[in-house]
Design a protein around this motif. Structure first.
Motif, PDB file in Angstrom:
ATOM      1  N   VAL B  38       0.840  -1.196   0.000  1.00 18.05           N
ATOM      2  CA  VAL B  38       0.000   0.000   0.000  1.00 18.05           C
ATOM      3  C   VAL B  38       0.873   1.243   0.000  1.00 18.05           C
ATOM      4  O   VAL B  38       0.663   2.176  -0.788  1.00 18.05           O
ATOM      5  N   ALA B  41       2.533   1.718  -3.386  1.00 16.36           N
ATOM      6  CA  ALA B  41       1.576   2.167  -4.400  1.00 16.36           C
ATOM      7  C   ALA B  41       1.309   3.657  -4.244  1.00 16.36           C
ATOM      8  O   ALA B  41       1.245   4.407  -5.225  1.00 16.36           O
ATOM      9  N   LEU B  42       1.174   4.095  -3.001  1.00 12.71           N
ATOM     10  CA  LEU B  42       0.886   5.508  -2.764  1.00 12.71           C
ATOM     11  C   LEU B  42       2.085   6.371  -3.148  1.00 12.71           C
ATOM     12  O   LEU B  42       1.942   7.419  -3.768  1.00 12.71           O
ATOM     13  N   SER B  45       2.326   6.859  -6.876  1.00 12.60           N
ATOM     14  CA  SER B  45       1.227   7.545  -7.539  1.00 12.60           C
ATOM     15  C   SER B  45       1.359   9.045  -7.386  1.00 12.60           C
ATOM     16  O   SER B  45       1.841   9.542  -6.372  1.00 12.60           O
ATOM     17  N   VAL B  54      -6.296   2.880  -4.958  1.00  9.95           N
ATOM     18  CA  VAL B  54      -5.121   2.124  -4.542  1.00  9.95           C
ATOM     19  C   VAL B  54      -5.447   0.636  -4.607  1.00  9.95           C
ATOM     20  O   VAL B  54      -4.653  -0.172  -5.094  1.00  9.95           O
ATOM     21  N   GLN B  57      -5.513  -0.744  -8.162  1.00 11.78           N
ATOM     22  CA  GLN B  57      -4.185  -0.837  -8.743  1.00 11.78           C
ATOM     23  C   GLN B  57      -3.411  -1.994  -8.141  1.00 11.78           C
ATOM     24  O   GLN B  57      -2.741  -2.750  -8.842  1.00 11.78           O
ATOM     25  N   VAL B  70      -6.582  -1.970   2.704  1.00 12.17           N
ATOM     26  CA  VAL B  70      -6.101  -0.751   2.082  1.00 12.17           C
ATOM     27  C   VAL B  70      -6.598   0.461   2.864  1.00 12.17           C
ATOM     28  O   VAL B  70      -5.824   1.342   3.235  1.00 12.17           O
ATOM     29  N   LEU B  74      -4.112   2.950   4.896  1.00 10.34           N
ATOM     30  CA  LEU B  74      -3.995   4.363   4.551  1.00 10.34           C
ATOM     31  C   LEU B  74      -4.216   5.231   5.786  1.00 10.34           C
ATOM     32  O   LEU B  74      -3.510   6.222   5.999  1.00 10.34           O
TER      33      LEU B  74
END
Lengths: 155, 155
Positions: B38, B41-42, B45, B54, B57, B70, B74
């Motif tokens: 996670v 990915a953040l 991006s 998220v 993806q 997720v 977050l």
DNA sequence: CTCTGTGCAAACACTTTGCAGCTAA
DNA sequence: TTAGCTGCAAAGTGTTTGCACAGAG
């Protein structure tokens, strides 16, 4: 300081109501008791209420009003520019792992949020009276409008 | 410009991942594959994604991950300061009928939004390259922190 | 081995939509 | 009269919570 004067505009509530009535006629929106009541409630509040809060307050003097009407009316106010949605509120949570100072531009149409960085915005000073009153954790300059992709075909 | 360098911090992804790992250990948060995924990915991006984005993806390379994880992750990132919720987003819509120029301070604890007005903020200039690229409808200075009532008893 | 984190499902909160009857113009 | 508005109910979206099992430390 004649009568009820609103600190925000210098206009009394009555004058603002009249201006609103005029705006409604202009756009051929009907002047219904509900619409007037919602607008008045919002005008008199300084708390930036959500639909639920306006509803609860209104219900006391206008028991038959429905939450949906309040919701719809608030959106109408936003559309005609008699009020606006407080920045950023309303949509789903969005996250940012970029911890460097930067600013955001949000497209009101496609909802993209675009980072930008403008040195002058990094150093804006928070006035002393605010520093004394609050513990400020974050300051941002926030812009809204149409992004490069949306601005041509607007609305 | 060695390897994958992130424009936001000047650090490579790997370094940021390592820093994050360290931060987790510090707080005795477990370094799970989901959590790392996670965060990565953040980091990668630039779109300020929401949980849903998220999730979609991530699912491609990590099909067993769940949306709840997720979401929770977050929020954890936000708690430990490894990321943050983009200003204001997430709560219900709130409205303001005050059309005079003013700024907002939002208390992260009690969620009050307090108007203030600081002349210097009215006149901030938007850099030309932004004016050229976007149609800016609104510009605001937005502050967040603890309000006078909450700041004593913080957290 | 222990205790946090994960995945699943249900519960929630807020908003939006469709529709029939009502009402301002 | 009639277009727009309201109230109700249902559906939709996004978030939170409870719980049992899995896996990091």
């Amino acid at each position: 300081m004649r009568g009820k004067t609103n600190a925000t505009t210098g206009l009394g509530i009555e004058e603002q109501m009249n201006a609103f009535r005029a705006k409604c006629h202009q756009r051929s929106l009907k002047v219904t008791p509900q619409r007037m009541a919602v607008y008045k409630a919002l005008l008199e509040s300084t708390e930036h209420p959500g639909a639920e809060a306006v509803f609860r307050q209104l219900r006391e003097t206008f028991p038959s009003i429905s939450l949906d009407t309040v919701n719809r009316t608030l959106l109408t106010l936003n559309d005609i520019g008699a009020a606006f949605v407080v920045e950023g509120s309303g949509d789903a949570k969005r996250f940012d792992a970029n911890l460097k100072i930067h600013q955001h531009f949000k497209c009101v149409k496609c909802k993209r949020i675009i980072d930008f960085h403008h040195e002058a915005f990094d150093s804006i000073d928070i006035p002393e009276n605010l520093m004394a009153r609050f513990a400020v954790l974050r300051k941002t300059v926030y812009l809204e409008g149409y992004c490069d992709l949306c601005k041509t075909k607007q609305k």
